[in-house]
Design an enzyme around this catalytic site. Structure first.
Site, PDB file in Angstrom:
ATOM      1  N   GLU A 158       0.911  -0.895   0.331  1.00  0.00           N
ATOM      2  CA  GLU A 158       0.014   0.267  -0.209  1.00  0.00           C
ATOM      3  C   GLU A 158       0.915   0.978   0.233  1.00  0.00           C
ATOM      4  O   GLU A 158       0.534   1.958   0.240  1.00  0.00           O
ATOM      5  CB  GLU A 158      -1.022  -0.415   0.985  1.00  0.00           C
ATOM      6  CG  GLU A 158      -2.031  -1.091   0.936  1.00  0.00           C
ATOM      7  CD  GLU A 158      -2.185  -1.877   0.484  1.00  0.00           C
ATOM      8  OE1 GLU A 158      -2.079  -3.215   0.057  1.00  0.00           O
ATOM      9  OE2 GLU A 158      -1.139  -3.015   1.876  1.00  0.00           O
TER      10      GLU A 158
ATOM     11  N   ASN B  54      -0.542  -8.357  -3.832  1.00  0.00           N
ATOM     12  CA  ASN B  54      -1.684  -6.574  -4.905  1.00  0.00           C
ATOM     13  C   ASN B  54      -0.430  -6.061  -5.642  1.00  0.00           C
ATOM     14  O   ASN B  54       0.616  -5.775  -4.842  1.00  0.00           O
ATOM     15  CB  ASN B  54      -2.375  -6.032  -4.417  1.00  0.00           C
ATOM     16  CG  ASN B  54      -1.983  -5.046  -2.538  1.00  0.00           C
ATOM     17  OD1 ASN B  54      -1.855  -6.306  -1.602  1.00  0.00           O
ATOM     18  ND2 ASN B  54      -2.375  -3.990  -3.276  1.00  0.00           N
TER      19      ASN B  54
ATOM     20  N   ASP C 219      -7.970  -4.414  -5.390  1.00  0.00           N
ATOM     21  CA  ASP C 219      -6.376  -4.997  -3.749  1.00  0.00           C
ATOM     22  C   ASP C 219      -7.090  -6.471  -3.128  1.00  0.00           C
ATOM     23  O   ASP C 219      -7.010  -6.187  -2.637  1.00  0.00           O
ATOM     24  CB  ASP C 219      -6.880  -4.479  -2.786  1.00  0.00           C
ATOM     25  CG  ASP C 219      -6.052  -4.243  -1.455  1.00  0.00           C
ATOM     26  OD1 ASP C 219      -5.007  -4.731  -1.579  1.00  0.00           O
ATOM     27  OD2 ASP C 219      -6.882  -3.969  -0.803  1.00  0.00           O
TER      28      ASP C 219
END
Length: 631
Positions: free
Chosen positions: A209, A293, A335
């Site tokens: 992230e 991801n 995601d």
């Protein structure tokens, strides 16, 4: 090297247990890895995440069974003194239980002869900046144990949020070595449970992230020296692809795709971290894990399939060479980080051929089963009929057939996407019952709306590019509006044998036993036992806090116990932990779990159960003050 000051408070029979293991193996294989396999065969122990290398989270013990499970009572408990989410499970080896915590990542060794007595604790000093770059609470998923050899005593390994991996003396808690694996300056942290194979300890990475490029690293258990590192994106030599990589399945893709499926240098900040669970097959010498991801979440900013994010990997442990990789969600738009549990089994396929299988319930809502020797895709079934981003997975190509209505392109605000970014399955460690040939799955029943936006990359800052609103789903089906499910899944037939709805996500996972029981936990703080054949609820107990760990069981002095780490937090608990109100906060989780605070609050510890609550403390003299002992 000793940067910590562990407090030794006594001795245990751990060394004796290891010595006995060595004695048993004097006429058999004598490597430390073989000792670990032998220790795992004893159902009294729980020596690694998943209980053994098959990662089935299954116990052969039957002392606690369908007929008597209602007699389970608390036997003893232990408070970690730490708030935030407690993921993973304790380890038990001989007469000791080893416990980890979220940040500050304290490790405890407890005496099972005097349950809860702290034999030692190792509390590291960490850079507090690590807390600011942690994605979804400051969790940690567990410890690893190495049984030692004639040169080095047994070791316990832990990862730290600030990116370090640490080896500790299992007897004393003294730090033996510490190595920096991840750079928190770019947002790379460590939350994974280490994994021991042979003389190596493996660790993944966190931080997709924040645009962290993912990798898995192998360290020498004795010295901490790095043996190899394999990335998820970039040139083949940095991915450590074998010469015959994906040769049995060339349609999965083979060479140069870690570069060619990205635009420019986007692979350098492209994610693919792996912070989930591993499994290992000693016979084929392959270990299995998932890469996560791609970054950012906004798919418009990274055209291409983004290989090799979102893949199931089979790698040789000694060299790190990848024999196969299957990308489940090319060009992930939601995601659906594919790092979930890998469970190994041996079953007959639909043609009656015995296969060595790997089963993986993915965040994207599909349960994949592969032949773990070569990566062949055997089945790909929806966990729930509400999964809508994909119509089907083609078994001949391995590719998902998407529904464009639920895509997340810039010119389209997608609504009612199922599953949400949390996935219909997340970090929970599920189980496989080899007698019934079913997988016990803990499910998140959550959907979302998604609105993407553009943003620049800045090292050490969040690199997401989407606003999410999550909710129990699908919204249109009131009778299925609970946020969680527990299911019994047959990977060969594709059937769900039974399923039960829960108020909140079953985030922590399951444990199956030969006693015909499936134990699992809930975010609102229950540990429950269901009949593995029917799904009927047989027993439950309300814990002091919500649960995101998974159950385990062990035997001590002839008595079976069931243990669970409790402590609400993690991604579903960030709203409660950080007192957030905006429903889009916490990357969308606050809205999905807005009612959680009505049912539980923070607090971390371990609760242990036995039949009628029997324990060493049933003798009231155990643990009493002895005249002359130090005070």
């Amino acid at each position: 090297m000793n940067r910590n000051t562990p407090k030794a408070r006594g001795a245990s029979s751990l060394a004796m247990a290891v010595a006995m293991g060595l004695a048993v193996l004097t006429t058999a294989p004598a490597t430390a890895n073989d000792q670990l396999v032998e220790l795992a065969k004893d159902p009294a122990n729980w020596v690694m995440t998943g209980r053994d290398y098959n990662a089935q989270n299954y116990s052969e013990m039957t002392d606690i069974n369908k007929e008597n499970v209602k007699q389970l009572r608390p036997a003893w408990s232990f408070s970690t003194g730490v708030l935030h989410g407690h993921e993973g499970t304790p380890l038990v080896v001989g007469d000791r239980m080893f416990i980890h915590t979220p940040f500050p990542n304290t490790t405890f060794a407890l005496d099972l002869n005097e349950p809860g007595k702290i034999l030692w604790q190792n509390k590291p000093k960490q850079n507090p900046t690590a807390r600011t770059v942690a994605c979804c609470d400051v969790v940690n998923r567990g410890l690893a144990y190495w049984p030692g050899d004639d040169q080095v005593k047994p070791l316990i390994f832990r990862t730290q949020l600030d990116g370090h991996i640490v080896a500790m003396d299992a007897e004393t808690g003294e730090t033996r070595w510490i190595m920096e694996n991840s750079d928190i300056k770019v947002g790379s942290t460590l939350t994974i449970a280490p994994y021991v194979i042979k003389d190596l300890v493996l660790v993944g990475s966190s931080g997709a992230e924040l645009g962290v490029r993912g990798y898995v690293t192998a360290y020498d258990v004795k010295s901490g020296e790095m043996r190899w590192r394999a990335f998820a994106t970039g040139p083949d030599e940095e991915l450590l692809l074998a010469e015959d990589f994906n040769a049995p399945n060339p349609h999965y893709g083979q060479k140069n795709l870690g570069l060619e499926t990205w635009e420019g240098d986007a692979w350098k900040i492209g994610g693919g971290t792996n912070w989930g669970w591993y499994a290992y097959d000693p016979e084929v010498d392959l270990f299995y894990y998932g890469s996560g991801n791609p970054a950012p979440w906004n798919e418009t900013m990274r055209p291409g399939d983004n290989k090799w994010t979102m893949a199931i990997w089979g790698r040789e442990a000694t060299t790190g060479e990848a024999k196969f990789a299957y990308q489940k969600t090319p060009h992930d738009e939601w995601d659906y980080a594919g790092v979930n549990v890998m469970m190994l089994s041996e079953q007959e396929d639909k043609q009656g051929q015995m296969r060595k299988l790997l089963t993986h319930p993915d965040r994207n809502g599909i349960v994949y089963t592969l032949d773990r020797t070569n990566g062949d895709l055997i089945s790909a079934d929806k966990m729930d009929d509400t999964v809508n981003w994909v119509k089907e997975v083609q078994l001949d190509t391995g590719l998902p057939v998407r529904d464009p209505e639920f895509g997340t392109r810039m010119d389209h605000k997608a609504r009612d996407i199922c599953p949400s970014a949390m996935g219909y399955h997340n970090q929970g460690h599920d189980s496989y019952d080899p007698e019934r040939k079913v997988f016990m799955l803990g499910i998140n029943h959550i959907c979302m709306d998604w609105e993407p936006f553009m943003l620049p990359y800045r090292a050490g800052q969040f690199f997401v590019g989407a606003t999410l609103t999550m909710y129990p789903g699908p919204k249109a089906t009131a009778e299925r509006a609970g946020a969680g499910q527990i299911k019994a899944y047959d990977a060969i037939s594709g059937e769900m044998k039974w399923e039960k709805m829960e108020r909140f996500s079953v985030w922590g996972g399951t444990m199956a036993t030969a006693g015909g029981l499936t134990f699992y936990v809930t975010l609102d703080g229950f540990i429950k036992a269901r009949d593995s054949d029917t799904g009927d609820l047989l027993w439950k107990f309300k814990l002091p806090s919500g649960v995101i760990g998974h159950p385990m069981t062990y035997k001590h002095d002839g008595r079976q116990y069931v243990a669970i780490m409790y402590g609400v937090g993690g991604w579903p608990g960030v709203g409660l932990v950080f007192d957030l109100a905006d429903p889009t906060a916490g990357l969308g989780s606050v809205g999905a779990f807005k009612r959680l605070q009505e049912f539980t609050q923070m607090g971390g510890g371990v609760m242990v159960f036995s039949l009628d609550g029997e324990s060493p403390y049933s003798d009231p003299n155990v643990g009493e003050y002895a005249p002359g002992e130090p005070t």
